[in-house]
Write a protein that holds these residues in place. Structure first.
Motif: not given
Lengths: 254, 227
Positions: A136-164
Motif C-alpha cells: 500500500x506504500x505507493x497509494x499512501x506515501x504522499x499522505x502518511x500523516x492523513x488520518x487512517x480512517x479516511x482510507x477505503x476499507x481495503x486500504x484500511x485493512x492493508x494499513x492494519x497488515x502494515x501495523x502487524x
C-alpha cells in the motif's frame, strides 16, 4: 541445520468456556512460509483456535486451556512466556479493519512505539518497509500523516497488515480478513497475502471456501470443536478423506 | 508445496500445451520420414516417445482439474482451461496416429515400393506438418481468423488423400505385387488424413476460446462428397 517446517505445533488442545468445550483435543501443525486456511461452520472452534495461538483468550474470563501450543518449539503457555512479547511474534488481523483514529504513520509504528522505540530513522524505515510489504506504500506515501480512517476499507485493512508487519512477527493470524470488504479490495488483500508468505507463516480463518482454495497451501476443516481433516489444499478440495469434509466443501452441509 | 498465483499457473499450462504440440509435430514428421525411408530405428523412436506425449496429456488434465477445483475460474479463464483439456486430447490422438504410421513401417517386409505414391505421401505429410505448426502458432496467439484459414486448408489434405487412394487402386490393378504395399500406403494416408481432422478440431477449440461458441468446421457431409 535447516529449520523444521513446522512453525506452530498444537498438541491435544482443549479449550473450555466455563463448562462448554469449544476445542476437543486438537492436534495440528502450521508450516513455515505457508498459508493455512481454517474452515468450518460457525461455532466449530476455528476462531477459538486462532485466539489460542497468540493467547487472546487470556483476556476472556472463565477460559481453561489444556494441551500444548508451541511457537518455534517454545511452549507459549509456559509460565515464563510473556504474552506481550508473544503477540509481537504472532500478529493478528481481524474481520473489520480497525485502524486507530490517528495518522497512517502513527498507526504503523504503534507497536514499535509502545515497545519504546523512539529513533526517528528506525520508525521511518519501519513505516516504509511495512507499507511496502503490505502493498500500500505507493497509494499512501504522499499522505502518511492523513488520518487512517479516511482510507477505503481495503486500504484500511492493508494499513492494519502494515501495523502487524512493523513489529516483525513470525506468524500472522487472520480472522476472516476480507469478509467486510468488496471483491476488489479482497483480491488486493489476497495478493498481498501470497507475497507475504515468502517471509511469514499465515493462518487464516475464512468462511469463504473459494478464498481458502485459491490462496492456501494447506487447509484444515473443523466441525464441532474437532479437527476433522487437514492436509494440502489440493487434496482437501479435490479428494478429501472424510465424508464430512466433502459434504461441507460441496455445500451439502446440514 | 507452494502455491503460485492463477496467472502463473495459466501461463504454465499454455507453455506445457505448446510443448506437447511440438512433441506431437515431431512424432508425425519422424513417423512419415521413417515410413518413406524404411527406417525402423526411427519408427521405434516414435513409438517410444509416445509415452511422453501420453504422460503430458495426463499431466495437463490433472493441472486443469486442479485449477478448476481450486481457482473456480469463470468466463475466458474457464474457456482457456477447457480448451487445453479438449485440445490436448486431440493432440494425444494425433500422436497415436503417428505411432500407427511408425508401426506400419516396422510391419513392412520387402514390399514392392511405388516411388510415385511415396512422393505424394511425403508431400501430404509436409502439408499436415505445416498445418500442425500453424495451428500451434494460432493457439498461442489465440488467432481465430487464422484458425478458420487453417481449417480450410484441410481440404488440401483431403485432396491428397483422394489422390493417393486413386493411385493405390490403379497400382493394385496394374501390378498385383504392389497390393500389400499399397494397402500400407492407404493406411498411412488415412492416418495423415485423420491428423488433419484433429487439426480442424483444434481450430474449433480456438474459436470456442475466443467466442464461447462451439462450431463445426468442415462438416463430414462435405468431406464425404470428395469420394
Amino acid at each position: 541445520m535447516a529449520e523444521p517446517k513446522e512453525m506452530i505445533t498444537v498438541q491435544d488442545l482443549h479449550l473450555y468456556y466455563g463448562q462448554q468445550e469449544a476445542l476437543r483435543g486438537v492436534t495440528i501443525d502450521f508450516h513455515r512460509n505457508e498459508i493455512t486456511a481454517v474452515i468450518g461452520p460457525s461455532g466449530c472452534g476455528k476462531s477459538s483456535l486462532l485466539k489460542t495461538i497468540n493467547r487472546l483468550n487470556d483476556l476472556v474470563p472463565d477460559v481453561t486451556v489444556t494441551g500444548t501450543v508451541k511457537l518455534n518449539g517454545q511452549d507459549i503457555y509456559a509460565p515464563n512466556m510473556d504474552a506481550v512479547a508473544l503477540r509481537k511474534e504472532v500478529g493478528m488481523l481481524f474481520q473489520q479493519p480497525n485502524p486507530f483514529p490517528f495518522s497512517i504513520y502513527d498507526n504503523v509504528i504503534y507497536g514499535l512505539r509502545i515497545s519504546g522505540e523512539k529513533r526517528k530513522n528506525v520508525l521511518d524505515e519501519a513505516v516504509e518497509r511495512s507499507l511496502k510489504a503490505a502493498a500500500i506504500w505507493d497509494e499512501v506515501k504522499d499522505r502518511l500523516h492523513d488520518n487512517a480512517m479516511s482510507l477505503s476499507g481495503g486500504q484500511q485493512q492493508r494499513i492494519c497488515i502494515a501495523r502487524v508487519l512493523a513489529t516483525q512477527p513470525k506468524v500472522i493470524l487472520m480472522d476472516e480478513p476480507t469478509s467486510a470488504l468488496d471483491p476488489i479490495s479482497s483480491s488486493e488483500i489476497e495478493r498481498t497475502m501470497l507475497k507475504l508468505k515468502d517471509d511469514y507463516s499465515i493462518v487464516i480463518v475464512t468462511r469463504n471456501m473459494q478464498q481458502a482454495s485459491r490462496i492456501s497451501d494447506r487447509t484444515a476443516f473443523f466441525l464441532a470443536g474437532e479437527l476433522i481433516e487437514d492436509g494440502p489444499t489440493r487434496d482437501i478440495f479435490m479428494q478429501p478423506q472424510k465424508k464430512e469434509t466433502e459434504d461441507y466443501i460441496s455445500g451439502r452441509f446440514g | 508445496m507452494f502455491r503460485r498465483n492463477f496467472e502463473d499457473e495459466l501461463n504454465d499450462l499454455h507453455v506445457r500445451f505448446s510443448e506437447m504440440g511440438m512433441m506431437v509435430n515431431e512424432a508425425i514428421y519422424k513417423s512419415v520420414n521413417a515410413f518413406i525411408n524404411h527406417d525402423k530405428t526411427l519408427a521405434k523412436e516414435v513409438i517410444e516417445a509416445d509415452e511422453r506425449i501420453n504422460q503430458r496429456e495426463v499431466d495437463l488434465e490433472k493441472r486443469s482439474f486442479e485449477m478448476i477445483a481450486l481457482q473456480q475460474p469463470v468466463t475466458g479463464d474457464l474457456r482457456m482451461i477447457v480448451t487445453v483439456m479438449k485440445a490436448s486430447s486431440d493432440l494425444e490422438r494425433m500422436g497415436d496416429h503417428a505411432v500407427s504410421i511408425a508401426k506400419s513401417t516396422i510391419r513392412v517386409k520387402g514390399n514392392v515400393r511405388v516411388p510415385e505414391i511415396e512422393q505424394v505421401l511425403a508431400e501430404m505429410s509436409t502439408k499436415v506438418k505445416q498445418m500442425v505448426e500453424e495451428i500451434l502458432d494460432a493457439y498461442v496467439k489465440a488467432d481465430m481468423k487464422r484458425a478458420k484459414e487453417i481449417a480450410a486448408e484441410d481440404k488440401n489434405v483431403d485432396a491428397y488423400s483422394d489422390r493417393i487412394y486413386k493411385m493405390c487402386l490403379s497400382q493394385m490393378q496394374e501390378n498385383p505385387d504392389t497390393i500389400v504395399g499399397s494397402m500400407d500406403y492407404m493406411l498411412v494416408d488415412s492416418y495423415l488424413e485423420r491428423i488433419g481432422d484433429y487439426v480442424t478440431n483444434i481450430c474449433e477449440w480456438i474459436i470456442y476460446l475466443e467466442t464461447g461458441k462451439l462450431v463445426e468446421l468442415n462438416s463430414n457431409v462435405e468431406e464425404d462428397n470428395i469420394f
